[in-house]
Design a protein around this motif. Structure first.
Motif, short mmCIF file in Angstrom:
data_model
loop_
_atom_site.label_atom_id
_atom_site.label_comp_id
_atom_site.label_asym_id
_atom_site.label_seq_id
_atom_site.Cartn_x
_atom_site.Cartn_y
_atom_site.Cartn_z
N ILE A 1 -1.94 7.33 -6.43
CA ILE A 1 -3.25 7.43 -5.79
C ILE A 1 -4.27 6.58 -6.56
O ILE A 1 -5.48 6.73 -6.37
CB ILE A 1 -3.75 8.90 -5.69
CG1 ILE A 1 -3.71 9.58 -7.05
CG2 ILE A 1 -2.93 9.66 -4.66
CD1 ILE A 1 -4.32 10.98 -7.05
N GLY A 2 -3.76 5.71 -7.45
CA GLY A 2 -4.64 4.84 -8.23
C GLY A 2 -4.90 3.52 -7.53
O GLY A 2 -5.78 3.41 -6.69
N ARG A 3 -4.09 2.54 -7.86
CA ARG A 3 -4.18 1.22 -7.24
C ARG A 3 -2.77 0.70 -6.97
O ARG A 3 -1.86 0.88 -7.78
CB ARG A 3 -4.93 0.23 -8.14
CG ARG A 3 -6.44 0.45 -8.21
CD ARG A 3 -7.11 0.11 -6.89
NE ARG A 3 -8.56 0.18 -6.96
CZ ARG A 3 -9.28 1.26 -6.70
NH1 ARG A 3 -8.66 2.39 -6.37
NH2 ARG A 3 -10.60 1.25 -6.75
N GLY A 4 -2.61 0.00 -5.84
CA GLY A 4 -1.32 -0.58 -5.52
C GLY A 4 -0.91 -1.66 -6.49
O GLY A 4 0.28 -1.92 -6.69
N THR A 5 -1.90 -2.28 -7.15
CA THR A 5 -1.64 -3.38 -8.07
C THR A 5 -0.94 -2.94 -9.35
O THR A 5 -0.58 -3.78 -10.17
CB THR A 5 -2.94 -4.10 -8.44
OG1 THR A 5 -3.89 -3.13 -8.93
CG2 THR A 5 -3.53 -4.81 -7.23
N VAL A 6 -0.73 -1.63 -9.54
CA VAL A 6 -0.05 -1.17 -10.74
C VAL A 6 1.41 -1.62 -10.76
O VAL A 6 2.06 -1.62 -11.81
CB VAL A 6 -0.15 0.37 -10.87
CG1 VAL A 6 0.82 1.06 -9.91
CG2 VAL A 6 0.07 0.81 -12.31
N MET A 7 1.93 -2.04 -9.59
CA MET A 7 3.31 -2.54 -9.51
C MET A 7 3.39 -3.54 -8.36
O MET A 7 2.63 -3.47 -7.40
CB MET A 7 4.29 -1.39 -9.29
CG MET A 7 4.06 -0.61 -8.02
SD MET A 7 4.83 1.03 -7.98
CE MET A 7 6.56 0.64 -8.12
N THR A 8 4.31 -4.47 -8.48
CA THR A 8 4.50 -5.45 -7.42
C THR A 8 5.28 -4.82 -6.27
O THR A 8 5.98 -3.81 -6.44
CB THR A 8 5.26 -6.69 -7.92
OG1 THR A 8 6.59 -6.28 -8.31
CG2 THR A 8 4.55 -7.33 -9.11
#
Length: 245
Positions: A156-163
């Motif tokens: 629920i943070g950011r999608g950019t935490v992983m490709t």
């Protein structure tokens, strides 16, 4: 009006004091996170489908949150509020921040650099990290390989935490049991995205903080700061551009 500064140009920070709405998300996002985890462990989707199909499924079973261990990436206002809520269910809470400092609501904390060596005991991993240079593409397949086969990941943070490539590999290889994601690298997620085809992924449309109270809480902070424009030291949530929050 948000916690992140993803869409604010750097030069803007040279001309103005920038504040954000940190703190307003903890209530709705905590409720959303607990709801998503309960939905998964209690098989609410299966029960709903059974009702639609006019079935009485005597084989339905559920699991308890009680006795499980949740590892939360990010120990700010949202993370600590979620940790306290999960403790009420009898969940052991482990938090990750920059230096491993102790935070109220967590039974234990670690430095984020220790994630891969500590994540093996997690039943649930929840990401609430903001989008910064340090967190972009932070999660790699090694983290998920180190987790229990039956573990779940809630983002629920950011999608950019992983490709997307990492996410797809995790889903294809079934390193963990399930991924629940409210955020993605591309939003809105296009209808032809391959992610829609995975049964071990639950997709929600970046809605974890969206309640009718959002604007009320955001403007409370804005008006508080507006009345203190001549004294920055008294203002809430002044952003440090170099930190990204």
């Amino acid at each position: 009006m948000s916690a992140g500064i993803d869409e604010i140009p750097k030069e803007f920070f040279d001309k103005a004091i920038v504040t954000n709405s940190t703190g307003i998300h903890k209530i709705p996002m905590t409720e959303f996170a607990v709801g998503m985890l309960l939905q998964y462990y209690k098989n609410f989707n299966q029960l709903h489908e059974a009702q639609k199909n006019k079935e009485w499924i005597t084989y339905s079973r559920s699991e308890e949150l009680y006795g499980k261990e949740a590892h939360i990436l990010g120990t700010g206002s949202i993370g600590s509020h979620l940790a306290k809520a999960l403790q009420i269910f009898g969940v052991r809470t482990v938090g990750y921040n920059t230096n491993g400092r102790s935070i109220e609501g967590f039974d234990q904390t670690h430095a984020i650099s220790e994630l891969n060596s500590q994540i093996g005991s997690a039943d649930m991993m929840v990401n609430i990290l903001p989008s910064t240079g340090e967190t972009t593409n932070f999660l790699q397949t090694a983290t998920f390989k180190a987790m229990k086969d039956e573990a779940v990941f809630l983002n629920i943070g950011r999608g950019t935490v992983m490709t997307d490539e990492v996410l797809i590999e995790v889903l294809e290889q079934k390193y963990i049991a399930h991924v629940l994601s409210d955020v993605f690298n591309e939003e809105p997620l296009p209808a032809d995205s391959p992610l829609y085809s995975f049964d071990n992924l639950t997709i929600t449309p970046h809605c974890s903080a969206k309640t009718r109270m959002y604007n009320f809480r955001a403007f409370d902070i804005f008006t508080y700061n507006l009345m203190r424009m001549n004294n920055e030291s008294e203002m809430k949530n002044v952003i440090d551009y170099n930190k990204g929050y």
